[in-house]
Design a protein around this motif. Sequence first.
Motif, PDB file in Angstrom:
ATOM      1  N   ARG A  55     140.856  95.103  40.231  1.00 32.23           N
ATOM      2  CA  ARG A  55     139.444  94.974  40.621  1.00 32.23           C
ATOM      3  C   ARG A  55     138.587  96.080  40.011  1.00 32.23           C
ATOM      4  NH1 ARG A  55     140.658  93.539  46.963  1.00 32.23           N
ATOM      5  NH2 ARG A  55     141.146  91.349  46.652  1.00 32.23           N
ATOM      6  N   GLY A  56     138.722  96.229  38.713  1.00 29.21           N
ATOM      7  CA  GLY A  56     137.976  97.266  38.008  1.00 29.21           C
ATOM      8  C   GLY A  56     136.548  96.854  37.735  1.00 29.21           C
ATOM      9  N   THR A  57     135.880  97.652  36.926  1.00 27.60           N
ATOM     10  CA  THR A  57     134.490  97.383  36.591  1.00 27.60           C
ATOM     11  C   THR A  57     134.189  97.924  35.207  1.00 27.60           C
ATOM     12  OG1 THR A  57     132.196  97.610  37.360  1.00 27.60           O
ATOM     13  CG2 THR A  57     133.607  99.544  37.583  1.00 27.60           C
ATOM     14  N   TRP A  58     133.033  97.590  34.680  1.00 25.75           N
ATOM     15  CA  TRP A  58     132.624  98.110  33.374  1.00 25.75           C
ATOM     16  C   TRP A  58     131.600  99.221  33.520  1.00 25.75           C
ATOM     17  CZ3 TRP A  58     131.082  93.684  35.620  1.00 25.75           C
ATOM     18  CH2 TRP A  58     129.712  93.425  35.731  1.00 25.75           C
ATOM     19  N   MET A  59     130.969  99.362  34.693  1.00 24.92           N
ATOM     20  CA  MET A  59     130.032 100.460  34.891  1.00 24.92           C
ATOM     21  C   MET A  59     129.770 100.645  36.376  1.00 24.92           C
ATOM     22  SD  MET A  59     126.412  98.761  33.653  1.00 24.92           S
ATOM     23  CE  MET A  59     125.639 100.373  33.620  1.00 24.92           C
ATOM     24  N   GLY A  60     129.377 101.858  36.743  1.00 20.78           N
ATOM     25  CA  GLY A  60     129.086 102.104  38.141  1.00 20.78           C
ATOM     26  C   GLY A  60     128.601 103.526  38.380  1.00 20.78           C
ATOM     27  N   PHE A  61     128.188 103.765  39.622  1.00 20.75           N
ATOM     28  CA  PHE A  61     127.747 105.079  40.116  1.00 20.75           C
ATOM     29  C   PHE A  61     128.535 105.386  41.374  1.00 20.75           C
ATOM     30  CE2 PHE A  61     124.089 105.623  37.455  1.00 20.75           C
ATOM     31  CZ  PHE A  61     123.607 106.910  37.696  1.00 20.75           C
ATOM     32  N   ASN A  62     128.687 106.662  41.699  1.00 19.42           N
ATOM     33  CA  ASN A  62     129.124 106.983  43.047  1.00 19.42           C
ATOM     34  C   ASN A  62     128.012 107.713  43.789  1.00 19.42           C
ATOM     35  OD1 ASN A  62     129.277 109.756  42.508  1.00 19.42           O
ATOM     36  ND2 ASN A  62     131.494 109.852  42.553  1.00 19.42           N
ATOM     37  N   GLN A  63     128.227 107.979  45.078  1.00 17.17           N
ATOM     38  CA  GLN A  63     127.151 108.496  45.911  1.00 17.17           C
ATOM     39  C   GLN A  63     126.723 109.901  45.508  1.00 17.17           C
ATOM     40  OE1 GLN A  63     130.298 108.385  46.945  1.00 17.17           O
ATOM     41  NE2 GLN A  63     130.781 110.348  47.920  1.00 17.17           N
ATOM     42  N   ASP A  64     127.581 110.613  44.763  1.00 16.87           N
ATOM     43  CA  ASP A  64     127.269 111.985  44.368  1.00 16.87           C
ATOM     44  C   ASP A  64     126.555 112.070  43.020  1.00 16.87           C
ATOM     45  OD1 ASP A  64     128.407 113.149  46.650  1.00 16.87           O
ATOM     46  OD2 ASP A  64     130.416 113.023  45.784  1.00 16.87           O
ATOM     47  N   GLY A  65     126.294 110.931  42.398  1.00 17.74           N
ATOM     48  CA  GLY A  65     125.566 110.953  41.136  1.00 17.74           C
ATOM     49  C   GLY A  65     126.426 110.936  39.896  1.00 17.74           C
ATOM     50  N   ARG A  66     127.714 110.651  40.062  1.00 23.15           N
ATOM     51  CA  ARG A  66     128.550 110.453  38.881  1.00 23.15           C
ATOM     52  C   ARG A  66     128.380 109.016  38.381  1.00 23.15           C
ATOM     53  NH1 ARG A  66     134.272 113.589  39.896  1.00 23.15           N
ATOM     54  NH2 ARG A  66     133.354 115.613  40.437  1.00 23.15           N
ATOM     55  N   PHE A  67     128.359 108.855  37.079  1.00 24.79           N
ATOM     56  CA  PHE A  67     128.236 107.519  36.503  1.00 24.79           C
ATOM     57  C   PHE A  67     129.257 107.344  35.395  1.00 24.79           C
ATOM     58  CE2 PHE A  67     125.477 110.179  33.903  1.00 24.79           C
ATOM     59  CZ  PHE A  67     125.733 109.757  32.601  1.00 24.79           C
ATOM     60  N   ALA A  68     129.585 106.090  35.125  1.00 21.28           N
ATOM     61  CA  ALA A  68     130.523 105.776  34.057  1.00 21.28           C
ATOM     62  C   ALA A  68     130.224 104.393  33.509  1.00 21.28           C
ATOM     63  CB  ALA A  68     131.961 105.839  34.561  1.00 21.28           C
ATOM     64  N   VAL A  69     130.387 104.245  32.193  1.00 16.78           N
ATOM     65  CA  VAL A  69     130.211 102.964  31.515  1.00 16.78           C
ATOM     66  C   VAL A  69     131.352 102.809  30.523  1.00 16.78           C
ATOM     67  CG1 VAL A  69     128.646 101.460  30.249  1.00 16.78           C
ATOM     68  CG2 VAL A  69     127.704 103.332  31.625  1.00 16.78           C
ATOM     69  N   LEU A  70     131.960 101.636  30.512  1.00 21.85           N
ATOM     70  CA  LEU A  70     133.105 101.372  29.645  1.00 21.85           C
ATOM     71  C   LEU A  70     132.770 100.300  28.623  1.00 21.85           C
ATOM     72  CD1 LEU A  70     136.506 101.859  29.793  1.00 21.85           C
ATOM     73  CD2 LEU A  70     136.323  99.424  30.276  1.00 21.85           C
ATOM     74  N   THR A  71     133.153 100.520  27.379  1.00 19.87           N
ATOM     75  CA  THR A  71     133.169  99.457  26.377  1.00 19.87           C
ATOM     76  C   THR A  71     134.579  99.412  25.787  1.00 19.87           C
ATOM     77  OG1 THR A  71     132.490 100.875  24.509  1.00 19.87           O
ATOM     78  CG2 THR A  71     130.744  99.825  25.798  1.00 19.87           C
ATOM     79  N   ASN A  72     135.011  98.220  25.376  1.00 20.80           N
ATOM     80  CA  ASN A  72     136.326  98.123  24.756  1.00 20.80           C
ATOM     81  C   ASN A  72     136.166  97.845  23.269  1.00 20.80           C
ATOM     82  OD1 ASN A  72     135.751  95.382  24.520  1.00 20.80           O
ATOM     83  ND2 ASN A  72     136.987  94.815  26.295  1.00 20.80           N
ATOM     84  N   PHE A  73     137.265  97.890  22.557  1.00 18.53           N
ATOM     85  CA  PHE A  73     137.223  97.505  21.149  1.00 18.53           C
ATOM     86  C   PHE A  73     138.570  96.945  20.738  1.00 18.53           C
ATOM     87  CE2 PHE A  73     137.827 102.133  21.305  1.00 18.53           C
ATOM     88  CZ  PHE A  73     138.996 102.323  20.596  1.00 18.53           C
TER      89      PHE A  73
END
Length: 345
Positions: A55-73
């Motif tokens: 149950r992953g994701t390609w992008m998101g935030f957490n409540q503390d202000g961390r963010f992440a975005v994933l692209t594959n190749f």
Amino acid sequence: MCIVLLSTAHPRYALIIIDNRDEYVLRPTTQPYWWTHGPSGNRILSSRDLYRRERGTWMGFNQDGRFAVLTNFRESALDDPDKSLGTVMSRGVIVNEWLGAPPSESLDDFVPRVMTSGTFKGVGGFSLICGDLRGMSEAKGMRAASILSNRCDSVDQVPRICGTRGTTVSLSNTIYSSASTWPKVNLGEELMENTINEAVKQDWDEDTLTENLFSVLDHDTMPRDPDRTLAEFRDLLRTSIFIPPFNNQESQKCMEDAKRRGREENLPQFETAPEDDESKDGDDLEPKEAFLQGAYGTQRQTIILVDWDGNVTYKERALWDAHGNALKRGEADVVKKFHIGDTTN
């Protein structure tokens, strides 16, 4: 092939992120919601992939202000068997590695830890943009984000981005050092910079800015050729920011079957979010093997605005429902607003 653009060029916002998720449109995916990362207890805002057990994701935030975005190749097992496309672990969980990390772990600690732990071995090619907006201010700016990849062999190869004002960067389905060779990346940066410049000049409000950023994500330069082969379609994915759906005879039948089933069984328009933790292994999910045979194109679009007071607007636009029915722009938008550090999410 997905594209993400990040900019620090608007004086009102610490960071703007826009993203197109290009995927098989029948891939079962929740709409964005707040959920609890089981191991850490962190609250995460994201859509989630229901095809893979993780149950992953390609992008998101957490409540503390961390963010992440994933692209594959795409890559070949001949390049490196440990980094091949045949994956045991879903790449979608890589985003959660950062969003679910303990608050005491800084980005400078996280990067070498995951690079030396073997966490990403056996996972298909990816780039992970990860950053931390805690402690930012208009006077100090924000700390630089990092771009991890399983094509980086040491920490000193990890690029840092967005640490200075007035910058716009983009990444698609390639490593960051090769991103500028992709026409869609160069075009995306140009269009985003022009949009932000016009927003400042005209003093656009948030709604006007957001809709114009969606126009950047809607920019479509794919040639219309009904006889185009899948191989030809794949070659053109480097050129257009927006990817209209590709359908051949086989995938069209799969799409029609999905629509028919949705009507006859009166199924909900979108997949139901899983339970609010990561302890489930996915055995409760209905098999979804057929989604790989449907149309492929831009499935979701996301705009994220973060102002200097730590207010985040997270807006995701679905272009297809769970059964392959095309949606009008804005028909299924989900908007989440929160303040960094607010634990009530």
